[in-house]
Scaffold this motif. Structure first.
Motif, short mmCIF file in Angstrom:
data_model
loop_
_atom_site.label_atom_id
_atom_site.label_comp_id
_atom_site.label_asym_id
_atom_site.label_seq_id
_atom_site.Cartn_x
_atom_site.Cartn_y
_atom_site.Cartn_z
N TYR A 185 0.83 -1.20 0.00
CA TYR A 185 0.00 0.00 0.00
C TYR A 185 0.87 1.25 0.00
O TYR A 185 1.91 1.30 0.67
CB TYR A 185 -0.90 0.03 1.23
CG TYR A 185 -1.98 -1.03 1.24
CD1 TYR A 185 -3.26 -0.74 0.78
CD2 TYR A 185 -1.71 -2.33 1.70
CE1 TYR A 185 -4.26 -1.72 0.79
CE2 TYR A 185 -2.69 -3.30 1.71
CZ TYR A 185 -3.96 -2.99 1.25
OH TYR A 185 -4.95 -3.95 1.26
N GLY A 186 0.43 2.26 -0.73
CA GLY A 186 1.18 3.50 -0.80
C GLY A 186 1.17 4.27 0.50
O GLY A 186 2.10 5.03 0.80
N PHE A 187 0.10 4.08 1.30
CA PHE A 187 -0.03 4.85 2.53
C PHE A 187 -0.63 3.97 3.61
O PHE A 187 -1.40 3.04 3.34
CB PHE A 187 -0.94 6.06 2.29
CG PHE A 187 -1.04 7.01 3.46
CD1 PHE A 187 0.05 7.78 3.85
CD2 PHE A 187 -2.22 7.14 4.17
CE1 PHE A 187 -0.03 8.64 4.92
CE2 PHE A 187 -2.32 8.01 5.25
CZ PHE A 187 -1.21 8.77 5.63
N GLY A 188 -0.28 4.27 4.86
CA GLY A 188 -0.86 3.57 5.99
C GLY A 188 -1.26 4.57 7.05
O GLY A 188 -0.65 5.64 7.18
N PHE A 189 -2.30 4.25 7.81
CA PHE A 189 -2.71 5.13 8.91
C PHE A 189 -3.34 4.32 10.02
O PHE A 189 -3.78 3.19 9.83
CB PHE A 189 -3.67 6.22 8.41
CG PHE A 189 -5.02 5.73 8.00
CD1 PHE A 189 -6.09 5.66 8.90
CD2 PHE A 189 -5.26 5.33 6.68
CE1 PHE A 189 -7.34 5.22 8.51
CE2 PHE A 189 -6.52 4.89 6.28
CZ PHE A 189 -7.56 4.83 7.20
N ARG A 190 -3.35 4.93 11.20
CA ARG A 190 -4.00 4.33 12.36
C ARG A 190 -5.39 4.93 12.52
O ARG A 190 -5.58 6.13 12.28
CB ARG A 190 -3.18 4.58 13.63
CG ARG A 190 -1.80 3.98 13.61
CD ARG A 190 -1.07 4.31 14.90
NE ARG A 190 -1.70 3.63 16.04
CZ ARG A 190 -1.45 3.93 17.32
NH1 ARG A 190 -0.61 4.90 17.61
NH2 ARG A 190 -2.05 3.26 18.29
N THR A 191 -6.32 4.13 12.94
CA THR A 191 -7.69 4.62 13.13
C THR A 191 -7.82 5.25 14.51
O THR A 191 -8.63 4.83 15.35
CB THR A 191 -8.70 3.45 12.98
OG1 THR A 191 -8.30 2.37 13.84
CG2 THR A 191 -8.78 2.98 11.54
N THR A 192 -7.01 6.26 14.75
CA THR A 192 -6.96 6.92 16.05
C THR A 192 -7.36 8.39 15.93
O THR A 192 -7.35 8.98 14.84
CB THR A 192 -5.55 6.86 16.64
OG1 THR A 192 -4.66 7.58 15.77
CG2 THR A 192 -5.08 5.42 16.79
#
Length: 419
Positions: A185-192
């Motif tokens: 994946y080009g980007f990752g994030f936390r669901t915070t």
């Protein structure tokens, strides 16, 4: 006469050995704790009349609970680490010592130039109106971590705007093994709440806003909808991976090519990427604004201490924010120095020369913003974090998520203001 001299020597020796002891509760474990203890030890050596006892009480949650319990029991330390919302609650309890008299003291205080040498956002975060209740300590900024090798291979420039971030993520998202499933994946994030709040601030919105001197809910806004829609689009387009936990591990596994987190995560990134690829970081991409929240705690003093203990504590607090010490702390922990003049110290200049990444986060310091200084901020953060996570995970639609959060925030604010 001889007997008198012996008695006098004993009395003088007692005075010579007498020390003012101050207790400092903190939540710095591991390497951070070791660095803090080194600083404490050096201070104690330089100040034979003062003994600082640094007490590690556990993580932030444990420290918060212990401080609130100690305030009720009348068993507070002399000083402690504290987030501003903790400080707000403790101010309401009447136990936090205002620092104006120490800061402005002509003999032991700070000059106007020295006080203003503290980076403005960090300085403002220590004040409630005109009253100074803290000095900044372990502060970190958010930054964009990225896989430098992958960016070079794909010929992608490091994104400077949110639109560029989306495009870079799209280009670098791939099904590498051809099994029909995305594995890079080009980007990752936390669901915070932290990630949501970063984007919301960049979009020009805010969780709360001030109206007539009081904080009111601002979550039911177009900016909130824009942020939720943008993140959902990245997910639906298959170019963003998300999870609740930290991202340094999957970044090292090259499952994601970039993500936003604090500079305090650098040691974990270095460990996860070692021998695999070259990583780097850059300022967080802009949107409508270039403002980014900062994280970390301050040091506060309690008015339950004696006058002697307060003066000794102030000496230590002043020492912690001295240019050389805050530079040493930053270099050895990954946090930022809290004063601009720290960047002119020889220790900082030598470190920055050997580590080009060191000063990149500081490009954002003048645009950094801080959280509302209210007692119920933790509860409000939890509400917003649940709103964001539930929406992204498809548990609730956008309008229901926003309206529910708005109602809960309003209830907490009524509690804050006793309405």
């Amino acid at each position: 006469m001889k007997k008198f001299l012996v008695v006098l020597m004993v009395v003088l020796s007692v005075f010579a050995l007498a020390k003012v002891k101050i207790t400092f509760w903190h939540a710095m474990g591991g390497g951070h704790g070791k660095t803090l203890q080194e600083i404490v030890n050096t201070f104690n050596e330089l100040h034979p009349d003062i003994e600082v006892e640094a007490v590690y009480v556990g993580n932030y949650g444990a420290l918060s609970q212990k401080l609130l319990a100690a305030a009720q029991a009348g068993e507070l330390p002399t000083i402690a680490q504290a987030y501003s919302n903790w400080t707000a609650k403790l101010i309401q309890s009447g136990v936090v010592q205002p620092l104006n008299e120490f800061v402005n003291d002509p003999k032991i205080g700070l000059t106007k130039e020295e006080w203003e040498d503290i980076f403005r956002p960090l300085r403002d975060n220590c004040m409630w109106g005109d009253t100074i209740y803290a000095v900044p300590f372990n502060k970190s900024l958010y930054i964009l971590y990225y896989n430098a090798d992958a960016f070079a291979m794909y010929g992608v420039d490091v994104p400077k705007t949110i639109d560029e971030l989306y495009e870079a993520a799209r280009i670098m998202t791939e099904d590498l093994d051809g099994d029909g499933k995305i594995d890079q994946y080009g980007f990752g994030f936390r669901t915070t709440v932290d990630f949501f709040q970063i984007l919301l601030t960049l979009r020009g919105g805010s969780i709360l806003k001030q109206v007539d001197g009081k904080w009111v809910s601002n979550i039911d806004s177009q900016e909130t909808r824009d942020v939720l829609a943008f993140v959902k689009k990245m997910v639906d387009d298959g170019i963003a991976y998300f999870q609740g936990g930290y991202l340094d591990g999957i970044f090292g596994q090259q499952k994601i090519m970039m993500y936003i987190s604090t500079i305090a995560g650098r040691p974990y990134v270095e460990k996860s990427t070692k021998g695999k690829f070259t990583w780097s970081w850059a300022p967080v991409p802009t949107w409508v604004t270039n403002k980014v929240p900062f994280a970390g705690t301050d040091i506060i003093m309690f008015n339950t201490a004696s006058e002697e203990e307060k003066k000794a504590a102030w000496e230590f607090m002043k020492y912690l924010i001295s240019p050389e010490v805050t530079a040493y702390w930053a270099i050895n922990t990954g946090y930022i120095p809290v004063r601009r003049s720290a960047l002119e110290t020889s220790i900082w200049k030598e470190a920055a020369k050997s580590d080009p990444l060191l000063e990149i986060p500081l490009k954002q310091i003048d645009n950094a913003v801080f959280d509302p200084q209210i007692g119920v901020w933790y509860e409000i953060r939890t509400v917003v974090g649940n709103m964001f996570s539930d929406f992204i995970n498809g548990k609730v639609d956008m309008e229901t998520a926003i309206k529910t959060a708005d109602q809960k925030i309003r209830e907490y604010l009524k509690e804050e203001y006793g309405e």
